[in-house]
Write an enzyme that holds these catalytic residues in place. Structure first.
Site, PDB file in Angstrom:
ATOM      1  N   CYS A 191       0.119   8.746  -0.067  1.00  0.00           N
ATOM      2  CA  CYS A 191       1.314   9.515   0.293  1.00  0.00           C
ATOM      3  C   CYS A 191       1.139  10.993  -0.036  1.00  0.00           C
ATOM      4  O   CYS A 191       0.433  11.339  -0.971  1.00  0.00           O
ATOM      5  CB  CYS A 191       2.510   9.044  -0.509  1.00  0.00           C
ATOM      6  SG  CYS A 191       2.932   7.353  -0.247  1.00  0.00           S
TER       7      CYS A 191
ATOM      8  N   ARG B  77      -5.087  12.355   3.857  1.00  0.00           N
ATOM      9  CA  ARG B  77      -4.978  11.421   2.730  1.00  0.00           C
ATOM     10  C   ARG B  77      -4.754   9.989   3.216  1.00  0.00           C
ATOM     11  O   ARG B  77      -4.878   9.059   2.434  1.00  0.00           O
ATOM     12  CB  ARG B  77      -3.831  11.850   1.816  1.00  0.00           C
ATOM     13  CG  ARG B  77      -4.052  13.206   1.170  1.00  0.00           C
ATOM     14  CD  ARG B  77      -2.806  13.713   0.519  1.00  0.00           C
ATOM     15  NE  ARG B  77      -2.451  12.954  -0.660  1.00  0.00           N
ATOM     16  CZ  ARG B  77      -2.745  13.300  -1.902  1.00  0.00           C
ATOM     17  NH1 ARG B  77      -3.440  14.392  -2.128  1.00  0.00           N
ATOM     18  NH2 ARG B  77      -2.375  12.570  -2.917  1.00  0.00           N
TER      19      ARG B  77
ATOM     20  N   TRP C 164       2.203   6.056   2.712  1.00  0.00           N
ATOM     21  CA  TRP C 164       1.208   4.969   2.807  1.00  0.00           C
ATOM     22  C   TRP C 164       1.871   3.811   2.064  1.00  0.00           C
ATOM     23  O   TRP C 164       1.965   3.812   0.829  1.00  0.00           O
ATOM     24  CB  TRP C 164      -0.093   5.402   2.144  1.00  0.00           C
ATOM     25  CG  TRP C 164      -1.236   4.459   2.345  1.00  0.00           C
ATOM     26  CD1 TRP C 164      -2.073   4.408   3.423  1.00  0.00           C
ATOM     27  CD2 TRP C 164      -1.676   3.439   1.445  1.00  0.00           C
ATOM     28  NE1 TRP C 164      -3.009   3.415   3.235  1.00  0.00           N
ATOM     29  CE2 TRP C 164      -2.791   2.801   2.031  1.00  0.00           C
ATOM     30  CE3 TRP C 164      -1.248   2.991   0.196  1.00  0.00           C
ATOM     31  CZ2 TRP C 164      -3.480   1.757   1.425  1.00  0.00           C
ATOM     32  CZ3 TRP C 164      -1.930   1.947  -0.413  1.00  0.00           C
ATOM     33  CH2 TRP C 164      -3.026   1.340   0.202  1.00  0.00           C
TER      34      TRP C 164
ATOM     35  N   ASN D 268       5.941   9.652  -4.312  1.00  0.00           N
ATOM     36  CA  ASN D 268       4.595   9.059  -4.333  1.00  0.00           C
ATOM     37  C   ASN D 268       4.511   8.193  -5.569  1.00  0.00           C
ATOM     38  O   ASN D 268       4.954   8.614  -6.640  1.00  0.00           O
ATOM     39  CB  ASN D 268       3.509  10.139  -4.468  1.00  0.00           C
ATOM     40  CG  ASN D 268       3.342  10.940  -3.214  1.00  0.00           C
ATOM     41  OD1 ASN D 268       3.989  10.674  -2.209  1.00  0.00           O
ATOM     42  ND2 ASN D 268       2.481  11.938  -3.278  1.00  0.00           N
ATOM     43  N   GLY D 269       3.915   7.009  -5.426  1.00  0.00           N
ATOM     44  CA  GLY D 269       3.718   6.160  -6.601  1.00  0.00           C
ATOM     45  C   GLY D 269       4.408   4.819  -6.439  1.00  0.00           C
ATOM     46  O   GLY D 269       4.807   4.429  -5.335  1.00  0.00           O
TER      47      GLY D 269
ATOM     48  N   GLU E  28     -23.881   1.726  -0.147  1.00  0.00           N
ATOM     49  CA  GLU E  28     -23.074   2.822   0.396  1.00  0.00           C
ATOM     50  C   GLU E  28     -23.135   2.815   1.932  1.00  0.00           C
ATOM     51  O   GLU E  28     -22.119   3.047   2.596  1.00  0.00           O
ATOM     52  CB  GLU E  28     -23.576   4.157  -0.190  1.00  0.00           C
ATOM     53  CG  GLU E  28     -22.955   5.415   0.399  1.00  0.00           C
ATOM     54  CD  GLU E  28     -21.455   5.536   0.238  1.00  0.00           C
ATOM     55  OE1 GLU E  28     -20.832   4.671  -0.402  1.00  0.00           O
ATOM     56  OE2 GLU E  28     -20.886   6.481   0.806  1.00  0.00           O
TER      57      GLU E  28
ATOM     58  N   LYS F 140     -19.880   2.466   4.309  1.00  0.00           N
ATOM     59  CA  LYS F 140     -19.520   3.462   5.335  1.00  0.00           C
ATOM     60  C   LYS F 140     -19.296   2.771   6.674  1.00  0.00           C
ATOM     61  O   LYS F 140     -18.337   3.060   7.378  1.00  0.00           O
ATOM     62  CB  LYS F 140     -20.627   4.513   5.520  1.00  0.00           C
ATOM     63  CG  LYS F 140     -20.772   5.591   4.477  1.00  0.00           C
ATOM     64  CD  LYS F 140     -19.649   6.582   4.393  1.00  0.00           C
ATOM     65  CE  LYS F 140     -18.590   6.078   3.468  1.00  0.00           C
ATOM     66  NZ  LYS F 140     -18.525   6.592   2.143  1.00  0.00           N
TER      67      LYS F 140
ATOM     68  N   GLU G  34     -16.017   0.781   6.635  1.00  0.00           N
ATOM     69  CA  GLU G  34     -14.818   1.617   6.562  1.00  0.00           C
ATOM     70  C   GLU G  34     -14.428   2.203   7.907  1.00  0.00           C
ATOM     71  O   GLU G  34     -13.254   2.258   8.240  1.00  0.00           O
ATOM     72  CB  GLU G  34     -15.047   2.796   5.608  1.00  0.00           C
ATOM     73  CG  GLU G  34     -14.985   2.463   4.148  1.00  0.00           C
ATOM     74  CD  GLU G  34     -15.248   3.695   3.280  1.00  0.00           C
ATOM     75  OE1 GLU G  34     -14.477   3.912   2.337  1.00  0.00           O
ATOM     76  OE2 GLU G  34     -16.227   4.433   3.526  1.00  0.00           O
TER      77      GLU G  34
ATOM     78  N   HIS H  68     -32.702 -15.653  -1.413  1.00  0.00           N
ATOM     79  CA  HIS H  68     -31.859 -16.483  -2.281  1.00  0.00           C
ATOM     80  C   HIS H  68     -30.510 -16.790  -1.624  1.00  0.00           C
ATOM     81  O   HIS H  68     -29.602 -17.229  -2.307  1.00  0.00           O
ATOM     82  CB  HIS H  68     -31.656 -15.793  -3.628  1.00  0.00           C
ATOM     83  CG  HIS H  68     -32.931 -15.613  -4.393  1.00  0.00           C
ATOM     84  ND1 HIS H  68     -33.608 -16.669  -4.962  1.00  0.00           N
ATOM     85  CD2 HIS H  68     -33.693 -14.516  -4.626  1.00  0.00           C
ATOM     86  CE1 HIS H  68     -34.710 -16.227  -5.548  1.00  0.00           C
ATOM     87  NE2 HIS H  68     -34.785 -14.916  -5.341  1.00  0.00           N
TER      88      HIS H  68
ATOM     89  N   LYS I  29      -7.156   8.391   1.514  1.00  0.00           N
ATOM     90  CA  LYS I  29      -7.943   9.239   0.611  1.00  0.00           C
ATOM     91  C   LYS I  29      -7.182   9.273  -0.710  1.00  0.00           C
ATOM     92  O   LYS I  29      -6.006   8.938  -0.747  1.00  0.00           O
ATOM     93  CB  LYS I  29      -7.981  10.640   1.241  1.00  0.00           C
ATOM     94  CG  LYS I  29      -9.026  11.559   0.670  1.00  0.00           C
ATOM     95  CD  LYS I  29     -10.353  11.367   1.336  1.00  0.00           C
ATOM     96  CE  LYS I  29     -11.423  12.226   0.730  1.00  0.00           C
ATOM     97  NZ  LYS I  29     -12.759  11.658   1.007  1.00  0.00           N
TER      98      LYS I  29
HETATM   99  N1  HGA Z   1       6.039   3.009  -3.193  1.00  0.00           N
HETATM  100  C1  HGA Z   1       6.408   3.939  -2.175  1.00  0.00           C
HETATM  101  C2  HGA Z   1       5.425   5.109  -2.106  1.00  0.00           C
HETATM  102  C3  HGA Z   1       4.017   4.639  -1.856  1.00  0.00           C
HETATM  103  C4  HGA Z   1       2.907   5.627  -2.168  1.00  0.00           C
HETATM  104  O1  HGA Z   1       2.982   6.496  -3.036  1.00  0.00           O
HETATM  105  N2  HGA Z   1       1.741   5.504  -1.503  1.00  0.00           N
HETATM  106  O2  HGA Z   1       0.662   6.348  -1.773  1.00  0.00           O
HETATM  107  C5  HGA Z   1       6.542   3.256  -0.832  1.00  0.00           C
HETATM  108  O3  HGA Z   1       5.989   2.176  -0.618  1.00  0.00           O
HETATM  109  O4  HGA Z   1       7.212   3.810   0.037  1.00  0.00           O
END
Ligand code: HGA
Length: 613
Positions: A2, A27, A78, A102-103, A486, A490, A493, A509, A608
């Protein structure tokens, strides 16, 4: 992950918020939104626009509503709690209070119950919405916005960076941080909040990094920061050196391609301090590093993803060159197990962003066990992990925007090699002749990397053959095994081809059972002491009908043959060979992804700066 941007100014901030969100797109996110305090003085209202998908879609929706405002906040989400829906996108609103977060709020269920009992209704499944209602519940009790935010965060457990506005107090933005980065940008008669300086770099480079537990009141002309106890504190003002050019694509198709090609420069910048210093010394790792490094008897490396593979590579160097034990562990595993502390062990954390939550928590855990020899290898100055570490070596890769890490990885390897040589010197295991050889190898490295980049047309031709495949194997031995890991990461991803890496000797093996004509096998085969072993492993694959793609040094004497295609990298560069051999596997992943038409810089489901658990 986020991203947050907020602004308070005498001009319209809508476009500024949207531009800021575009700069945070790298990000990784799944929805975006803004909320502003709009309307004539005395009858302000919150106007909000949210959309799932790209910022550009949200921008178009905002344009059709044509509002302007001097105060506002924006977010790229996110999702962690609740699906990717417009209702779950931020900002969240409660009775004229809008916020972005965020969080993760860990006690959101308990708070939700409490707030429901107070009559609040929930419109989303997010953990975030409880914060908006909680703040409003304190406003109702007579607090102003700052006090309400300060009281609300006191009720939360978990991690947050918050930006809050209220239609009742249009003249200020409130910020709060715990566990997630947040900064205040200082302009002339206008001020900003952002999770990352790139969001506001067009408006200002002067920033204050908020510390754990800080809240801030941001008006047009002033910023007041409060610590976790609510006392006013002075925080240092930093001038960011993020360059606008590093945030722009220039002539490249993707940031990943740009960043792959920037590696000679990024490596040259990262080794500059060593070259200027004319040798390896503890001072390269910060003031006071000598007594910390001098009696190190073991190294523990903690990291995630690509950085973890950099650590695995370093283990080969450290044990061989320094002669001390080195263990490497995924940070999210280390932080939750009962580890044994060793006061003579150097704990090295590696994180491009310096924000990676799992790595940060692993560092905190190591410190709680009594480890006080801590070193961070990081690409973002002043970010959380270096600030929590005693010593630091900054890679100078410049902003890395592509989600799939490239130049951060190779510069981390350079930093880890510098650490290896320094520890060896401090232990009397590096002769002046060998130090001279290592310095020469570093000096020549940008040139060798450039040479490897010149292989792009040949690798592009291979990519066409790879693109239709569903699976791939990567093989390497010794210090090149982590490079095979790596390479596989890559490819996974960004092309979504299932890829696994094995030490070439492990093939028989188990994984050999997978080999058939549909399973391409990429082999990293430099001219080192294991070359003959690798050649035997290649024969094992060949005998089972497998198709092989071999990256061999110019002097490995490998010829193309049926089932075996060879691309020759530069002459063997000795101890730094894993860095040079990284380039072709990056280019292969990039061109396969291009051929498959994936969103290279924003691979699905990934972000990111992984700032959540
Ligand atoms: N928990 C919040 C924010 C998610 C977040 O920080 N993502 O990097 C949500 O789910 O909206």
């Amino acid at each position: 992950m986020c991203g947050i941007v907020g602004a308070i100014a005498d001009r319209d901030v809508v476009q500024l918020l949207i531009e800021g969100l575009k700069r945070l797109e790298y990000r990784g996110y799944d929805s975006a939104g803004i909320a502003v305090v709009a309307g004539e003085a005395g009858c302000e209202e919150i106007r909000r626009v949210r959309r799932t998908g790209r910022v550009a879609e949200m921008e178009a929706a905002a344009a059709s509503e044509a509002f302007t405002a001097g105060t506002g906040i924006g977010h790229t989400r996110w999702a962690t709690h609740g699906g990717v829906t417009e209702a779950n996108a931020h900002p969240h609103i409660s009775h004229g209070v809008a916020l972005v977060h965020n969080g993760i709020i860990e006690n959101h269920e308990e708070q939700r119950e409490k707030l429901r009992a107070l009559g609040y209704e929930f419109e989303s499944q997010t953990d975030t919405e409880v914060i908006a209602h909680l703040i409003h519940s304190f406003l109702k009790q007579g607090d102003d916005l700052l006090a309400a935010v300060q009281r609300a965060v006191g009720e939360l457990t978990g991690a947050y960076a918050l930006a809050v506005v209220s239609r009742h107090e249009p003249e200020r933005l409130i910020a709060a941080r715990m566990g997630c980065p947040l900064l205040v940008g200082l302009g002339e008669g206008e001020n900003f909040i952002a999770s990352d300086v790139s969001a506001i770099v067009q408006a200002t480079r002067r920033v204050i990094f908020l510390e754990e537990g800080d809240t801030a009141e941001v008006t047009r002309d002033a910023v007041r920061v409060f610590d976790e106890h609510g006392a006013v504190v002075e925080r240092e003002v930093h001038v960011s050196d993020v360059s606008l050019a590093s945030l722009e694509l220039g002539p490249y198709r993707h940031f990943m391609q740009k960043e792959i090609h920037e590696q000679p420069r990024a490596i040259a910048d990262t080794i500059e301090a060593v070259i200027d210093n004319k040798g390896f010394s503890a001072s390269l790792f910060g003031a006071g590093a000598e007594p910390v490094l001098a009696d190190v008897e073991a190294v523990q490396i903690l990291a995630c993803g690509t950085s973890y593979f950099a650590g695995l590579t370093a283990r080969y160097w450290i044990e061989a060159i320094v002669g001390i034990p080195c263990s490497v562990e995924v940070a999210s595993e280390y932080r939750y197990r009962s580890a044994v502390a060793n006061p003579k062990q150097l704990v090295v954390t590696i994180s491009q962003s310096g924000e990676t939550l799992d790595t940060m928590e692993a560092l905190k855990y190591a410190k709680s066990l009594g480890h006080d020899k801590t070193l961070s290898i990081c690409n973002v100055p002043e970010s959380a992990i270096p600030r929590a570490s005693r010593l630091v070596y900054y890679t100078r890769a410049g902003a890395e925007i592509g989600v799939a890490s490239t130049k951060a990885f190779t510069t981390q390897l350079v930093a880890l090699f510098t650490l290896t040589a320094t520890l060896a010197k401090l232990r009397g295991r590096l002769s002046p002749e060998q130090e001279g050889e290592f310095l020469d190898a570093l000096r020549q490295l940008p040139g060798s990397v450039q040479h490897a980049l010149n292989l792009e047309p040949q690798i592009t031709a291979w990519a066409e053959r790879f693109a239709p495949k569903q699976h791939a194997l990567f093989l390497g031995r010794g210090v090149h095994y982590p490079i095979a890991l790596e390479g596989a990461l890559k490819l996974k991803e960004i092309s979504y081809i299932h890829a696994e890496a094995y030490p070439a000797g492990e093939l028989k093996h188990g994984p050999l059972a997978l080999v058939d004509a549909d399973m391409p096998v990429v082999v990293i085969a430099p001219r080192d002491s294991l070359l003959e072993k690798v050649k035997s492993n290649i024969q094992e694959v060949r005998a089972r009908g497998g198709e092989m793609f071999v990256f061999a040094d110019l002097d490995s004497h490998f010829g193309d043959s049926e089932q075996v295609s060879v691309i020759r990298t530069p002459r063997h560069v000795g101890v730094l060979s894993p860095i040079v051999h990284t380039i072709p596997v990056q280019l292969l992943a990039y061109h396969v992804a291009l051929a498959r038409g994936t969103d290279v810089d924003k691979p699905r489901n990934l972000a990111k700066s992984v700032t959540v658990e």
